[in-house]
Design a protein around this motif. Structure first.
Motif, PDB file in Angstrom:
ATOM      1  N   GLU A 241       0.951  -1.212  -0.051  1.00  0.00           N
ATOM      2  CA  GLU A 241      -0.077   0.057  -0.056  1.00  0.00           C
ATOM      3  C   GLU A 241       0.837   1.170   0.009  1.00  0.00           C
ATOM      4  O   GLU A 241       0.511   2.157  -0.712  1.00  0.00           O
ATOM      5  CB  GLU A 241      -0.850   0.042   1.162  1.00  0.00           C
ATOM      6  CG  GLU A 241      -2.080  -1.208   1.246  1.00  0.00           C
ATOM      7  CD  GLU A 241      -2.605  -1.301   2.410  1.00  0.00           C
ATOM      8  OE1 GLU A 241      -3.677  -1.857   2.626  1.00  0.00           O
ATOM      9  OE2 GLU A 241      -2.310  -0.358   3.620  1.00  0.00           O
TER      10      GLU A 241
ATOM     11  N   GLU B 195      -4.327  -3.211  -6.469  1.00  0.00           N
ATOM     12  CA  GLU B 195      -5.545  -2.820  -5.890  1.00  0.00           C
ATOM     13  C   GLU B 195      -5.875  -1.803  -5.372  1.00  0.00           C
ATOM     14  O   GLU B 195      -6.913  -1.066  -5.321  1.00  0.00           O
ATOM     15  CB  GLU B 195      -5.869  -4.192  -4.796  1.00  0.00           C
ATOM     16  CG  GLU B 195      -6.231  -5.471  -5.628  1.00  0.00           C
ATOM     17  CD  GLU B 195      -6.344  -6.524  -4.673  1.00  0.00           C
ATOM     18  OE1 GLU B 195      -6.377  -7.738  -5.220  1.00  0.00           O
ATOM     19  OE2 GLU B 195      -6.235  -6.528  -3.453  1.00  0.00           O
ATOM     20  N   ARG B 196      -4.680  -1.235  -4.469  1.00  0.00           N
ATOM     21  CA  ARG B 196      -4.714  -0.029  -4.016  1.00  0.00           C
ATOM     22  C   ARG B 196      -4.859   1.276  -4.933  1.00  0.00           C
ATOM     23  O   ARG B 196      -5.548   2.045  -4.830  1.00  0.00           O
ATOM     24  CB  ARG B 196      -3.356   0.531  -3.145  1.00  0.00           C
ATOM     25  CG  ARG B 196      -3.209   1.697  -2.571  1.00  0.00           C
ATOM     26  CD  ARG B 196      -3.756   1.488  -1.213  1.00  0.00           C
ATOM     27  NE  ARG B 196      -3.757   2.723  -0.396  1.00  0.00           N
ATOM     28  CZ  ARG B 196      -3.920   2.917   0.990  1.00  0.00           C
ATOM     29  NH1 ARG B 196      -4.491   1.840   1.573  1.00  0.00           N
ATOM     30  NH2 ARG B 196      -3.800   4.034   1.541  1.00  0.00           N
TER      31      ARG B 196
ATOM     32  N   ASN C 165      -8.086   1.602  -6.329  1.00  0.00           N
ATOM     33  CA  ASN C 165      -9.195   2.107  -5.537  1.00  0.00           C
ATOM     34  C   ASN C 165      -8.971   3.747  -5.261  1.00  0.00           C
ATOM     35  O   ASN C 165      -9.895   4.464  -5.341  1.00  0.00           O
ATOM     36  CB  ASN C 165      -8.897   1.798  -4.063  1.00  0.00           C
ATOM     37  CG  ASN C 165      -9.958   0.955  -3.708  1.00  0.00           C
ATOM     38  OD1 ASN C 165     -11.232   1.301  -3.578  1.00  0.00           O
ATOM     39  ND2 ASN C 165      -9.934  -0.305  -3.287  1.00  0.00           N
ATOM     40  N   ARG C 166      -7.458   3.987  -5.476  1.00  0.00           N
ATOM     41  CA  ARG C 166      -7.212   5.624  -5.387  1.00  0.00           C
ATOM     42  C   ARG C 166      -7.175   6.360  -6.675  1.00  0.00           C
ATOM     43  O   ARG C 166      -7.158   7.630  -6.655  1.00  0.00           O
ATOM     44  CB  ARG C 166      -5.635   5.443  -4.693  1.00  0.00           C
ATOM     45  CG  ARG C 166      -5.666   4.996  -3.184  1.00  0.00           C
ATOM     46  CD  ARG C 166      -5.901   6.111  -2.389  1.00  0.00           C
ATOM     47  NE  ARG C 166      -5.126   6.775  -1.988  1.00  0.00           N
ATOM     48  CZ  ARG C 166      -4.845   8.168  -2.160  1.00  0.00           C
ATOM     49  NH1 ARG C 166      -5.965   8.739  -2.600  1.00  0.00           N
ATOM     50  NH2 ARG C 166      -3.597   9.067  -1.962  1.00  0.00           N
TER      51      ARG C 166
ATOM     52  N   GLN D 174      -9.599 -10.192  -8.691  1.00  0.00           N
ATOM     53  CA  GLN D 174      -9.466  -9.206  -9.603  1.00  0.00           C
ATOM     54  C   GLN D 174      -9.975  -9.428 -10.983  1.00  0.00           C
ATOM     55  O   GLN D 174     -10.422 -10.480 -11.194  1.00  0.00           O
ATOM     56  CB  GLN D 174      -7.886  -8.884 -10.152  1.00  0.00           C
ATOM     57  CG  GLN D 174      -7.098  -8.709  -8.787  1.00  0.00           C
ATOM     58  CD  GLN D 174      -6.438  -9.870  -8.129  1.00  0.00           C
ATOM     59  OE1 GLN D 174      -6.451 -10.740  -8.366  1.00  0.00           O
ATOM     60  NE2 GLN D 174      -5.617  -9.384  -6.855  1.00  0.00           N
TER      61      GLN D 174
ATOM     62  N   SER E 249     -18.328  -5.694  -8.943  1.00  0.00           N
ATOM     63  CA  SER E 249     -17.549  -5.154  -8.292  1.00  0.00           C
ATOM     64  C   SER E 249     -16.163  -6.334  -8.038  1.00  0.00           C
ATOM     65  O   SER E 249     -16.426  -7.274  -7.594  1.00  0.00           O
ATOM     66  CB  SER E 249     -17.872  -4.686  -6.965  1.00  0.00           C
ATOM     67  OG  SER E 249     -16.948  -3.978  -6.149  1.00  0.00           O
TER      68      SER E 249
ATOM     69  N   THR F 296     -11.701  -6.389  -6.938  1.00  0.00           N
ATOM     70  CA  THR F 296     -10.605  -5.611  -6.254  1.00  0.00           C
ATOM     71  C   THR F 296      -9.926  -4.704  -7.148  1.00  0.00           C
ATOM     72  O   THR F 296      -9.252  -3.688  -6.699  1.00  0.00           O
ATOM     73  CB  THR F 296      -9.601  -6.381  -5.576  1.00  0.00           C
ATOM     74  OG1 THR F 296      -9.096  -7.393  -6.470  1.00  0.00           O
ATOM     75  CG2 THR F 296     -10.137  -7.213  -4.194  1.00  0.00           C
ATOM     76  N   THR F 297     -10.005  -4.877  -8.645  1.00  0.00           N
ATOM     77  CA  THR F 297      -9.432  -3.912  -9.611  1.00  0.00           C
ATOM     78  C   THR F 297     -10.522  -3.238 -10.242  1.00  0.00           C
ATOM     79  O   THR F 297     -10.109  -2.698 -11.189  1.00  0.00           O
ATOM     80  CB  THR F 297      -8.460  -4.613 -10.240  1.00  0.00           C
ATOM     81  OG1 THR F 297      -9.013  -5.805 -10.950  1.00  0.00           O
ATOM     82  CG2 THR F 297      -7.280  -4.872  -9.709  1.00  0.00           C
ATOM     83  N   SER F 298     -11.697  -3.418 -10.215  1.00  0.00           N
ATOM     84  CA  SER F 298     -12.812  -2.669 -10.549  1.00  0.00           C
ATOM     85  C   SER F 298     -13.783  -2.462  -9.336  1.00  0.00           C
ATOM     86  O   SER F 298     -15.124  -2.841  -9.492  1.00  0.00           O
ATOM     87  CB  SER F 298     -13.565  -3.323 -11.615  1.00  0.00           C
ATOM     88  OG  SER F 298     -14.238  -4.629 -11.308  1.00  0.00           O
ATOM     89  N   PRO F 299     -13.374  -2.006  -8.213  1.00  0.00           N
ATOM     90  CA  PRO F 299     -13.963  -1.747  -7.018  1.00  0.00           C
ATOM     91  C   PRO F 299     -15.198  -0.712  -7.268  1.00  0.00           C
ATOM     92  O   PRO F 299     -15.140   0.499  -7.733  1.00  0.00           O
ATOM     93  CB  PRO F 299     -13.268  -1.194  -5.943  1.00  0.00           C
ATOM     94  CG  PRO F 299     -11.916  -0.532  -6.769  1.00  0.00           C
ATOM     95  CD  PRO F 299     -11.985  -1.011  -8.130  1.00  0.00           C
TER      96      PRO F 299
ATOM     97  N   GLY G 257     -17.591   2.080  -6.209  1.00  0.00           N
ATOM     98  CA  GLY G 257     -17.251   3.340  -5.111  1.00  0.00           C
ATOM     99  C   GLY G 257     -18.128   4.471  -5.641  1.00  0.00           C
ATOM    100  O   GLY G 257     -19.167   4.278  -6.260  1.00  0.00           O
TER     101      GLY G 257
END
Lengths: 374, 306
Positions: free
Chosen positions: A12, A39-40, A43-44, B143, B153, B155-158, B160
């Motif tokens: 992260e 993954e981070r 998200n970011r 993913q 959804s 982890t790489t197309s979450p 939000g």
């Protein structure tokens, strides 16, 4: 993230470092133990106005990174040993085309798929020599979550400055470690050199690093992994062009190595035993130094934050000061061969390849029981 | 055609006691397919849940020769095995029929293994490639893949504030495989064992490449209940998200037409990965998903009527 202290995982912290360094493009492919970085980022990036794409494999990932870098973005990918193997063709391309990019290798135990979730330092030579031909790359080795952040930023800076792929060579243990990480506001950011109408692949006056235009800026760019002249024209039969290009690709790193290389000394001033270590292994080594000191043995640690270009000058000097050097690493002896090459004293190898980190007591015992020190 | 009683009495090639998750579709699929083989099998396995969880030390679930050669190479490795088999057979060193089966998840088939699959299909090796399609990289932490449904959804197309899960539609791999003009291509589901085993039998009987794409519910990735695996695979078919069809030498046949086509909500709702789609502001997305499925179902029916 706002400046302050956070409890972060190494992977992260790496993603946060990238964002802080101005990374605006990430392409990647899932692989343990690196996936948390992607993954981070996934998200970011929406809130950081970065572009993230998940690719269909690793060679596609590095290719997309190269494309984005030539379109002006600071770009990154992260993977682990087997994925890096699949990237190698275009890592060579990135070296040849002097494409700034950051490649994070969260090492796991190999060869091949090996141990997907266990730490290793087995890619030291893969990143150095995996692509074809002669070249220099830069590799940094973080030993903490803080350095996963700091050295990711540094990787971008060096990559932009020297127009070369920079490897953040970490391992599963550091990648998955959770500890305090200080996010900073006040950091130095380096951006690639720009100059209109100048050759993008030649020497720039005294500077071995040419300026880099981007697609869309109006320059008529030719970018190729084949041998090219300073304007990017393919010239694959001219011995001088090949010689000049390949020599410069190496020299731009080697002649600047004093600006690149970072090492740290711990209790080396009066040391008789020198431990040379990098990454997570350096943490165990520091503890080992403290234990040995308590026993009255004058040990010290040289920590390699930069692995490539190889810090041979500082190691050569150290080897003239100590009686013995010991080199613990989680492989069957990769960086130790480089150390042996430049050392004037005895060099002791401590190899471990079982997917477990080297412990301080193993280093201490190796030194005491095997009577390397008497 | 084999009877269920006979299939069950056969010694399984994939033995129980493996470590696939509770409610995983993959071992059901693998077991049913391998039980229909009319000959001994040699297996190639792409990296993925099946590979990892079937071979956890000190065990192996496989009662047949099995090779794992990284993520993208199952079809290429099977190519080498099958070619050498043909060479040995020509020389008279092997005289019996052997079936070659490659297994991959959607990551190893739709994405990274796509090139090696395509190459093997074009070269015409006699082997069966089975994709257990759970719609994401479940082995590495969910993913997205190119098989992940629109809106899911991962982890790489979450899902939000900014995006509502995966923004792209699935790749229609089954039809891409059809475009290779191989003798046998099918789509199947673990809930319909009869259909699945018939398809496996046909696949083993053809002289050339065959491909079966099987929907494979994944409780951790779909965020569904383990007990719902068979039910969810049935609903996938009844909503026409996953129609059961086969293509024999270019001829499309739909094997099952639901009497009453269920709305896609029936399949999406029990899955946590689609939860965000049921917020009032995402009603349009749901509508779009339904429209896409309707369009694809109509297109498939047209193909089957040719």
């Amino acid at each position: 993230m706002k400046a302050g202290s956070y409890l972060l995982q190494g992977n992260e912290a790496c993603a946060e470092g990238a964002i802080r360094a101005g990374c605006k493009f990430y392409a990647g492919y899932p692989i343990s133990p690196s996936s948390e970085i992607m993954e981070r980022i996934a998200n970011r990036f929406p809130e950081c106005k970065g572009a993230f794409i998940q690719m269909e494999d690793e060679i596609a990932s590095i290719s997309a990174v190269i494309g984005a870098s030539w379109t002006g973005a600071k770009a990154m990918t992260a993977t682990s040993g087997p994925g890096l193997s699949l990237m190698l063709e275009n890592i060579g391309y990135a070296i040849m085309t002097e494409t700034p990019c950051v490649i994070v290798d969260v090492q796991r135990a190999g060869p091949s798929t090996g141990q997907a979730t266990k730490p290793s330092q087995g890619d030291v030579m893969q990143i150095r020599w995996g692509a074809s031909g002669d070249y220099q790359i830069i590799a940094l080795c973080p030993w903490s979550v803080q350095e996963m952040y700091d050295l990711t930023i540094e990787s971008f800076n060096l990559s932009e400055q020297f127009r070369v792929p920079v490897f953040l060579l970490c391992d599963e243990a550091v990648g998955h470690l959770r500890e305090k990480c200080v996010i900073k506001d006040d950091i130095e950011i380096i951006n690639r050199k720009k100059a209109k109408g100048k050759p993008p692949f030649g020497q720039d006056g005294d500077d071995l690093i040419p300026p880099m235009p981007s697609f869309g800026e109006g320059e008529r760019l030719l970018v190729t992994g084949s041998t090219h002249n300073e304007w990017g024209f393919r010239k694959t039969s001219d011995p001088d062009v090949q010689m000049r290009l390949v020599k410069r690709l190496s020299d731009k790193i080697l002649l600047n190595q004093d600006k690149i290389i970072r090492t740290e000394n711990y209790l080396l001033d009066d040391a008789e035993i020198g431990i040379i270590a990098y990454g997570i292994t350096a943490r165990a080594s520091l503890k080992a130094v403290k234990i040995l000191r308590e026993k009255g043995i004058k040990a010290g640690l040289l920590r390699l934050k930069t692995l490539w270009p190889f810090p041979e000058k500082v190691i050569g000097e150290l080897s003239a000061m100590v009686k013995k050097l010991i080199v613990p690493e989680m492989n069957l002896g990769q960086i130790v061969r480089e150390i042996e090459r430049v050392s004037k004293c005895d060099v002791v190898r401590l190899s471990k390849v079982n997917g477990e980190v080297i412990t301080p007591s193993e280093i201490v015992e190796e030194l005491l029981l095997a009577k390397y020190y008497s | 055609m084999a009877k269920l009683k006979d299939l069950i009495q056969k010694e399984p090639i994939m033995e129980g006691g493996h470590r696939m998750c509770l409610g995983c579709g993959a071992p059901i699929i693998v077991n049913l397919i391998l039980r229909t083989s009319d000959a001994p099998v040699v297996l190639a396995n792409a990296t993925g849940c099946l590979e990892v969880a079937s071979t956890i030390f000190p065990f192996t679930a496989w009662r047949a020769p099995w090779i794992h050669s990284a993520f993208e190479n199952a079809a290429a490795t099977a190519s080498g095995i099958e070619t050498m088999y043909r060479a040995l057979r020509k020389k008279g060193k092997i005289n019996k029929k052997i079936n070659f089966v490659a297994f991959g998840g959607d990551g190893g088939t739709y994405d990274i293994g796509f090139q090696s699959l395509s190459g093997a299909l074009e070269r015409g090796h006699r082997f069966l490639y089975v994709c257990y399609d759970n719609g994401a990289y479940m082995n590495t932490g969910v993913q997205r893949s190119s098989s992940t449904p629109f809106g899911a959804s991962t982890t790489t197309s979450p899902a939000g504030v900014v995006i509502q899960g995966k923004l792209q539609k699935r790749k229609d791999l089954t039809k891409i495989v059809v475009a290779h003009n191989i003798p046998y291509v099918a789509q199947a589901s673990p809930h319909n064992w009869l259909d699945l085993t018939k398809k496996a039998e046909k696949a083993f009987s053809v002289d050339g490449p065959s491909f079966i794409n099987v929907v494979s519910p994944c409780p951790p990735g779909w965020k569904s209940e383990a007990k719902d695996t068979i039910g969810l695979s049935k609903i996938a078919v009844d909503t026409c998200f996953w129609p059961l069809y086969e293509v024999e030498n270019g001829k499309y046949t739909i094997n099952y037409k639901p009497k009453e086509k269920l709305p896609i909500d029936a399949w999406l709702k029990p899955q946590g990965r689609f939860r965000h789609l049921f917020k009032p502001e995402n009603a349009e997305l749901l509508k779009q998903i339904q429209q896409d499925i309707d369009k694809e179902w109509e297109a498939l029916q047209r193909l089957a009527s040719l």
